[in-house]
Scaffold this active site. Structure first.
Site, short mmCIF file in Angstrom:
data_model
loop_
_atom_site.label_atom_id
_atom_site.label_comp_id
_atom_site.label_asym_id
_atom_site.label_seq_id
_atom_site.Cartn_x
_atom_site.Cartn_y
_atom_site.Cartn_z
N SER A 110 -1.68 -3.36 5.38
CA SER A 110 -1.04 -2.48 6.36
C SER A 110 -1.06 -3.03 7.78
O SER A 110 -0.38 -2.51 8.65
CB SER A 110 -1.70 -1.10 6.34
OG SER A 110 -3.02 -1.17 6.82
N LYS A 141 -5.87 0.88 12.58
CA LYS A 141 -4.54 1.33 12.94
C LYS A 141 -4.29 1.09 14.42
O LYS A 141 -5.24 0.95 15.21
CB LYS A 141 -4.37 2.84 12.65
CG LYS A 141 -4.35 3.20 11.17
CD LYS A 141 -3.11 2.71 10.46
CE LYS A 141 -3.05 3.15 9.00
NZ LYS A 141 -4.03 2.44 8.17
#
Length: 211
Positions: free
Chosen positions: A126, A166
């Site tokens: 990711s 993130k």
């Protein structure tokens, strides 16, 4: 340089607390353990030890204190710089608690410009567009706040037991956690849902283990 017996006692207790718990103690814990009822008196000692280079403050809202290399030398204990590699991090458990540690990486945190860091093993793809690959070790500086656009390690309540990396965004009162991979969608938290997001720290480096 010599220091007072009381200040050396503070250094000894902070060192023992770090060894027992795996994370640095807060001011109130130091005062309670050493019977220093006056917060002003304790702060005076801590500030003097910081000024003389024996202690340093940890980043984040909760004020905690770490021994520097000079502090370890003062109490006669060798210090071998290392970075803890953390596994699963349970909600509510201190980041550097002993039960989270998988191993110690023999690397000096100072290489990443911080007195205290921890490592997380990256899982998945990711964050590949930020040059962070599956299996990499993300080096994180512990802190509870971060700026918009920074890569952070976060835990999201009721989502995953492990920390995740993130890109942090704040827009229109919402907290957004963006992957660095267009194949994945961001996580967006508005209103009361924002309290589910817990920032553990900011990315300060990446180590790619040899194949």
């Amino acid at each position: 340089m010599s220091i007072t017996e009381r200040r050396k006692q503070i250094l000894e207790w902070v060192a023992g607390s770090q060894a027992r718990n795996g994370f640095p103690p807060a001011v109130r814990e130091i005062g309670k353990a050493l019977g220093l009822a006056s917060p002003g008196s304790l702060h005076k000692h801590l500030q003097a030890l910081e000024k003389e280079g024996y202690l340093e403050r940890s980043p984040g809202k909760k004020r905690t204190w770490n021994l520097t290399a000079k502090g370890w030398n003062m109490i006669g204990r060798p210090v071998s710089p290392s970075i803890p590699l953390l596994g699963q991090i349970a909600a509510g458990t201190p980041i550097l608690a002993e039960q989270n540690r998988e191993e110690e990486l023999p690397i000096d945190p100072a290489l990443f410009g911080a007195g205290e860091v921890f490592a997380l093993r990256v899982r998945g793809d990711s964050m590949v567009d930020a040059h962070i690959q599956d299996g990499d070790l993300a080096i994180i500086r512990p802190q509870e706040e971060a700026q918009d656009g920074q890569i952070v390690a976060v835990q999201v309540e009721d989502l995953e037991p492990e920390a995740t990396l993130k890109v942090l965004r704040r827009r229109n009162g919402a907290i957004e956690l963006h992957p660095a991979n267009s194949q994945y969608k961001p996580l967006i938290f508005r209103g009361a849902q924002r309290s589910r997001v817990r920032i553990l720290g900011r990315l300060v480096g990446v180590i790619r283990p040899k194949a």
